[in-house]
Design an enzyme around this catalytic site. Sequence first.
Site, PDB file in Angstrom:
ATOM      1  N   CYS A   2       4.962   4.660  -0.137  1.00 42.46           N
ATOM      2  CA  CYS A   2       5.310   5.069   1.219  1.00 42.46           C
ATOM      3  C   CYS A   2       4.495   6.309   1.549  1.00 42.46           C
ATOM      4  O   CYS A   2       4.751   7.394   1.007  1.00 42.46           O
ATOM      5  CB  CYS A   2       6.805   5.359   1.329  1.00 42.46           C
ATOM      6  SG  CYS A   2       7.322   5.969   2.946  1.00 42.46           S
ATOM      7  N   GLU A 118       3.489   0.419   6.149  1.00 42.93           N
ATOM      8  CA  GLU A 118       2.826  -0.062   4.935  1.00 42.93           C
ATOM      9  C   GLU A 118       1.655  -0.939   5.334  1.00 42.93           C
ATOM     10  O   GLU A 118       1.715  -1.635   6.361  1.00 42.93           O
ATOM     11  CB  GLU A 118       3.814  -0.834   4.053  1.00 42.93           C
ATOM     12  CG  GLU A 118       3.308  -1.097   2.653  1.00 42.93           C
ATOM     13  CD  GLU A 118       2.886   0.177   1.932  1.00 42.93           C
ATOM     14  OE1 GLU A 118       1.656   0.464   1.920  1.00 42.93           O
ATOM     15  OE2 GLU A 118       3.763   0.893   1.412  1.00 42.93           O
TER      16      GLU A 118
END
Length: 359
Positions: A2, A118
């Site tokens: 992340c 992402e």
Amino acid sequence: MCGRARCTLRADDIPRACHRNDGPIRHVNMDRYRPSYNVGPGMNFPVVRRDDGSNTDGAGIVLHCMKWGLIPSFTKKSDKPDFFKMFNARSESVCEKASFQRLLPKSRCLVAVEGFYEWKKDVSKKQPYYIHFKDGRPLVFAALYDSWENSEGEKLHTFTILTTSASSTFQWLHDRMPVILGDKGSTDAWLNGSKTDMLLKPYENPDLVWYPVTPAIGKLSFEGPECVKEVPLKTQEKNSISKFFSTRKVEKEQESNMEQSVCDESVKTNLLNNLKEEPRSTDDTLASLTDKDHDLKSNVPVPSLGDVGKSQVKRDYDELLADTKPSKDEIETSPARKKGNIKGGGDKQPTLFSYFGKK
């Protein structure tokens, strides 16, 4: 992993998102907080942690704005901080690595965001996706924090987000995902220092959703609402184009097959009509041959006979024509001529040359 997130929550909403609804809340450096749709390592980010020296019941809570990207306290004071080196920590190894192991007992915190980004890796490019809860509630990540003092005596608080293996539904996008604490029980357990075995696991609930967004979020300067706007995938456009050309190819093949079928049918019809057509009669054939004889007569040169009488010239002319007509054998080769009333070339009549010879 992340490395990008959206945090546009109001400061007062962050503790509530972490299920900290009771007890006093102390703010630290919250004047540095700037809500953004595109937050990355090195930027200020509010976290929720326990107040130092407070009871484990979580009564004392601090809303602390820190830098994202862990700088361990044992880092040399003269070193330039690298926030991208430890912005994530693998949950499988936090109990083993010195940078994280020492933080587990008392340096846990919570990070609340509306969603994170992402990138899906393809052969030649990366496509970003925005991941969030279907109902719009904030996501809460497990994190660790530390403090470091530089050579000028400035104290810097930083944190890292823990990651774990991707869930079964998330694996197509990436092999890692942040540790998501989905309820009050899990957030309490994390802040209170409980064992990590049951907490640091992939989030498997079906309420986590995603959609593609613009690649422009790769730049931290791009931080407006456009960051979370869904965009069509280029691969979908290519598929549509491929589908279009595939459809056109099928249509052309169908048209070609139809034209071939019509052509075959036309040939078949003409053949049947020819078979049904009656043959020409003998009289028609004879008439055609007679016309050819007439043409032949018109092409034969007639010599000048001087003072010979017209009747004699006519006779001699007829004799010459008799010599130029087909022989009997040639006439018999044609069935139509067999029935005709035409004299063969075998008649022994005097010719024009014999006439002049007698003279």
